[in-house]
Structure formats: structure tokens, C-alpha cells
Motif scaffolding. Structure first.
Motif, PDB file in Angstrom:
ATOM      1  N   PRO A 120     -16.801  17.178  21.381  1.00 29.67           N
ATOM      2  CA  PRO A 120     -17.878  17.614  20.492  1.00 29.67           C
ATOM      3  C   PRO A 120     -18.633  18.824  21.035  1.00 29.67           C
ATOM      4  O   PRO A 120     -18.754  19.008  22.238  1.00 29.67           O
ATOM      5  CB  PRO A 120     -18.796  16.393  20.443  1.00 29.67           C
ATOM      6  CG  PRO A 120     -18.552  15.691  21.736  1.00 29.67           C
ATOM      7  CD  PRO A 120     -17.107  15.935  22.070  1.00 29.67           C
ATOM      8  N   LYS A 121     -19.133  19.624  20.129  1.00 31.33           N
ATOM      9  CA  LYS A 121     -19.989  20.764  20.501  1.00 31.33           C
ATOM     10  C   LYS A 121     -21.445  20.493  20.152  1.00 31.33           C
ATOM     11  O   LYS A 121     -22.338  21.076  20.722  1.00 31.33           O
ATOM     12  CB  LYS A 121     -19.508  22.056  19.817  1.00 31.33           C
ATOM     13  CG  LYS A 121     -18.200  22.558  20.371  1.00 31.33           C
ATOM     14  CD  LYS A 121     -18.362  22.896  21.833  1.00 31.33           C
ATOM     15  CE  LYS A 121     -17.054  23.289  22.466  1.00 31.33           C
ATOM     16  NZ  LYS A 121     -17.104  23.250  23.918  1.00 31.33           N
ATOM     17  N   THR A 169     -24.424  20.550  11.797  1.00 35.18           N
ATOM     18  CA  THR A 169     -22.972  20.581  11.964  1.00 35.18           C
ATOM     19  C   THR A 169     -22.545  19.719  13.154  1.00 35.18           C
ATOM     20  O   THR A 169     -21.869  20.159  14.071  1.00 35.18           O
ATOM     21  CB  THR A 169     -22.469  22.031  12.136  1.00 35.18           C
ATOM     22  OG1 THR A 169     -23.180  22.892  11.252  1.00 35.18           O
ATOM     23  CG2 THR A 169     -20.976  22.124  11.819  1.00 35.18           C
ATOM     24  N   ALA A 170     -22.968  18.479  13.118  1.00 29.03           N
ATOM     25  CA  ALA A 170     -22.691  17.539  14.209  1.00 29.03           C
ATOM     26  C   ALA A 170     -21.213  17.186  14.283  1.00 29.03           C
ATOM     27  O   ALA A 170     -20.529  17.082  13.269  1.00 29.03           O
ATOM     28  CB  ALA A 170     -23.511  16.271  14.017  1.00 29.03           C
ATOM     29  N   ASP A 171     -20.771  17.008  15.500  1.00 27.60           N
ATOM     30  CA  ASP A 171     -19.416  16.523  15.747  1.00 27.60           C
ATOM     31  C   ASP A 171     -19.416  15.032  16.050  1.00 27.60           C
ATOM     32  O   ASP A 171     -18.384  14.378  15.977  1.00 27.60           O
ATOM     33  CB  ASP A 171     -18.801  17.259  16.938  1.00 27.60           C
ATOM     34  CG  ASP A 171     -18.619  18.731  16.655  1.00 27.60           C
ATOM     35  OD1 ASP A 171     -17.886  19.065  15.718  1.00 27.60           O
ATOM     36  OD2 ASP A 171     -19.219  19.554  17.373  1.00 27.60           O
ATOM     37  N   ALA A 172     -20.577  14.502  16.449  1.00 25.97           N
ATOM     38  CA  ALA A 172     -20.707  13.087  16.788  1.00 25.97           C
ATOM     39  C   ALA A 172     -22.159  12.675  16.602  1.00 25.97           C
ATOM     40  O   ALA A 172     -23.063  13.503  16.708  1.00 25.97           O
ATOM     41  CB  ALA A 172     -20.274  12.839  18.228  1.00 25.97           C
ATOM     42  N   VAL A 173     -22.362  11.382  16.327  1.00 23.88           N
ATOM     43  CA  VAL A 173     -23.699  10.833  16.152  1.00 23.88           C
ATOM     44  C   VAL A 173     -23.835   9.625  17.068  1.00 23.88           C
ATOM     45  O   VAL A 173     -22.932   8.788  17.149  1.00 23.88           O
ATOM     46  CB  VAL A 173     -23.943  10.410  14.678  1.00 23.88           C
ATOM     47  CG1 VAL A 173     -25.318   9.777  14.515  1.00 23.88           C
ATOM     48  CG2 VAL A 173     -23.784  11.603  13.739  1.00 23.88           C
ATOM     49  N   ALA A 193     -13.090  16.647   9.203  1.00 18.82           N
ATOM     50  CA  ALA A 193     -14.250  17.509   8.972  1.00 18.82           C
ATOM     51  C   ALA A 193     -14.983  17.841  10.263  1.00 18.82           C
ATOM     52  O   ALA A 193     -15.551  18.902  10.392  1.00 18.82           O
ATOM     53  CB  ALA A 193     -15.216  16.842   8.000  1.00 18.82           C
ATOM     54  N   PHE A 194     -14.954  16.922  11.269  1.00 18.73           N
ATOM     55  CA  PHE A 194     -15.710  17.168  12.483  1.00 18.73           C
ATOM     56  C   PHE A 194     -14.935  18.011  13.493  1.00 18.73           C
ATOM     57  O   PHE A 194     -15.489  18.469  14.470  1.00 18.73           O
ATOM     58  CB  PHE A 194     -16.170  15.858  13.137  1.00 18.73           C
ATOM     59  CG  PHE A 194     -15.039  14.949  13.521  1.00 18.73           C
ATOM     60  CD1 PHE A 194     -14.383  15.093  14.720  1.00 18.73           C
ATOM     61  CD2 PHE A 194     -14.648  13.938  12.660  1.00 18.73           C
ATOM     62  CE1 PHE A 194     -13.347  14.249  15.058  1.00 18.73           C
ATOM     63  CE2 PHE A 194     -13.609  13.095  13.001  1.00 18.73           C
ATOM     64  CZ  PHE A 194     -12.952  13.252  14.203  1.00 18.73           C
ATOM     65  N   GLU A 195     -13.656  18.261  13.269  1.00 17.82           N
ATOM     66  CA  GLU A 195     -12.834  19.039  14.205  1.00 17.82           C
ATOM     67  C   GLU A 195     -13.150  20.524  14.085  1.00 17.82           C
ATOM     68  O   GLU A 195     -13.178  21.070  13.004  1.00 17.82           O
ATOM     69  CB  GLU A 195     -11.345  18.803  13.928  1.00 17.82           C
ATOM     70  CG  GLU A 195     -10.418  19.569  14.843  1.00 17.82           C
ATOM     71  CD  GLU A 195     -10.557  19.173  16.291  1.00 17.82           C
ATOM     72  OE1 GLU A 195     -10.546  20.072  17.155  1.00 17.82           O
ATOM     73  OE2 GLU A 195     -10.685  17.974  16.574  1.00 17.82           O
ATOM     74  N   ARG A 196     -13.401  21.165  15.181  1.00 17.86           N
ATOM     75  CA  ARG A 196     -13.728  22.583  15.195  1.00 17.86           C
ATOM     76  C   ARG A 196     -12.735  23.376  16.059  1.00 17.86           C
ATOM     77  O   ARG A 196     -13.035  24.444  16.516  1.00 17.86           O
ATOM     78  CB  ARG A 196     -15.131  22.807  15.771  1.00 17.86           C
ATOM     79  CG  ARG A 196     -16.190  21.987  15.114  1.00 17.86           C
ATOM     80  CD  ARG A 196     -17.027  22.826  14.187  1.00 17.86           C
ATOM     81  NE  ARG A 196     -18.148  22.066  13.692  1.00 17.86           N
ATOM     82  CZ  ARG A 196     -18.087  21.186  12.712  1.00 17.86           C
ATOM     83  NH1 ARG A 196     -16.965  20.943  12.107  1.00 17.86           N
ATOM     84  NH2 ARG A 196     -19.166  20.531  12.319  1.00 17.86           N
ATOM     85  N   GLY A 197     -11.590  22.789  16.346  1.00 13.06           N
ATOM     86  CA  GLY A 197     -10.598  23.494  17.150  1.00 13.06           C
ATOM     87  C   GLY A 197     -10.925  23.492  18.630  1.00 13.06           C
ATOM     88  O   GLY A 197     -10.516  24.378  19.362  1.00 13.06           O
ATOM     89  N   THR A 198     -11.691  22.500  19.077  1.00 13.70           N
ATOM     90  CA  THR A 198     -12.052  22.399  20.485  1.00 13.70           C
ATOM     91  C   THR A 198     -11.760  21.003  20.985  1.00 13.70           C
ATOM     92  O   THR A 198     -11.520  20.091  20.202  1.00 13.70           O
ATOM     93  CB  THR A 198     -13.555  22.690  20.696  1.00 13.70           C
ATOM     94  OG1 THR A 198     -14.292  21.695  19.982  1.00 13.70           O
ATOM     95  CG2 THR A 198     -13.944  24.068  20.218  1.00 13.70           C
ATOM     96  N   ASP A 199     -11.799  20.843  22.276  1.00 15.26           N
ATOM     97  CA  ASP A 199     -11.648  19.517  22.864  1.00 15.26           C
ATOM     98  C   ASP A 199     -13.026  18.909  23.034  1.00 15.26           C
ATOM     99  O   ASP A 199     -13.806  19.336  23.870  1.00 15.26           O
ATOM    100  CB  ASP A 199     -10.966  19.612  24.237  1.00 15.26           C
ATOM    101  CG  ASP A 199      -9.527  20.060  24.121  1.00 15.26           C
ATOM    102  OD1 ASP A 199      -8.929  19.808  23.066  1.00 15.26           O
ATOM    103  OD2 ASP A 199      -9.014  20.648  25.076  1.00 15.26           O
TER     104      ASP A 199
END
Length: 154
Positions: A16-17, A118-122, A8-14
Motif C-alpha cells: 500500500p501507498k 485514494t486508500a490502498d488499505a483501511v 481497484a486498490f492496485e497501483r502497480g506497486t508492491d
């Protein structure tokens, strides 16, 4: 060959955004904010600093000005963050950051913040309360939820 599972946290980037960090003015939360700021700077991610204003039903029932007190804490935190950001401006030149407040208990407030932003990391500070060894801290609950990568800063 195995099929790639997306998270769920993957947005197609290397990397976190959006990095959410919980702050409450405690030493461990301020260390977590500094750590998260370094991550955000290196990853060119947005740093979302979140203060969860506690809802104190008992105090409100007795007529205590709870909302104004927690608003004052939030204002104090944002002022402290702005002053700190100014002092280290040369290091964090390109850091993008925002300050958000949510209401509720710390765990649910951070979950709501991470979802809505829309967090990628906490990132959170380790609990400074002794009782959390037995009951479970916000950090442990976030890790167990398994929705985002969680970093706990001592």
C-alpha cells in the motif's frame, strides 16, 4: 493461462501507498493507529489518520453546540497524536502521516475518507460495543463492502 484481474486498490506497486486508519479516541482505535503506523513505516506508505465527527441531528435540533464539541474531540485527538509521535520519534523517523476529519456516521465517513484519499488499505479497531455482535460493526461493514483490504485490530 488465465488473465490477470486488476483490483481497484492496485497501483502497480508492491504494498500500500496510503493506509487509512479510523480513530475516535477509544483504546481499540488507538491500537489500530499504532498497528497502522507500523505498517506505514515498513511499507513507506502515507498514514492517513481519520476522525469521523458524528452528526447528531437531535442534539443540533435542540440547540446543543454539537459542531464545537466534536471539533474539540478532533483537536484533542490531534494533540494526543502529536505528543505520542514526539515520544516515539526515533522509531518512526520516516513515517509520513496526516490527520483528517470527516463528518457523518463512522462507516460512511471512513468510506468517504478512503475514496477521497485514494486508500490502498483501511485499518480499524474492533468495536467495543456489545450490541455490534448483532447489528454489525463498522469493521464488518467495511469488510463486506469489499473495496479495500481491511485489517481489524482487537
Amino acid at each position: 493461462m488465465t488473465e490477470h484481474q486488476s483490483h481497484a486498490f492496485e497501483r502497480g506497486t508492491d504494498g500500500p501507498k496510503v493506509i487509512v486508519v479510523g480513530i475516535d479516541g477509544s483504546d481499540s482505535s488507538l491500537r489500530a493507529a499504532a498497528y497502522a503506523a507500523g505498517l506505514a513505516r515498513r511499507q513507506r506508505a502515507l498514514l492517513a489518520m481519520v476522525y469521523v465527527q458524528p452528526v447528531m441531528a437531535a442534539g443540533a435540533a435542540l440547540g446543543a453546540p454539537v459542531a464545537s464539541t466534536t471539533d474539540e474531540v478532533a483537536e484533542s485527538l490531534i494533540q494526543e497524536i502529536r505528543e505520542a509521535a514526539e515520544r516515539v520519534r526515533h522509531i518512526y523517523d520516516h513515517l509520513r502521516w496526516e490527520f483528517h476529519t470527516f463528518r457523518g456516521d463512522p462507516y460512511n465517513g471512513l468510506v468517504e475518507a478512503a475514496e477521497s484519499l485514494t486508500a490502498d488499505a483501511v485499518v480499524v479497531g474492533a468495536s467495543e460495543q456489545a450490541g455490534h455482535r448483532f447489528v454489525g460493526s463498522v469493521a464488518v461493514r467495511l469488510v463486506k463492502a469489499g473495496r479495500w483490504p481491511v485489517t481489524v485490530v482487537p
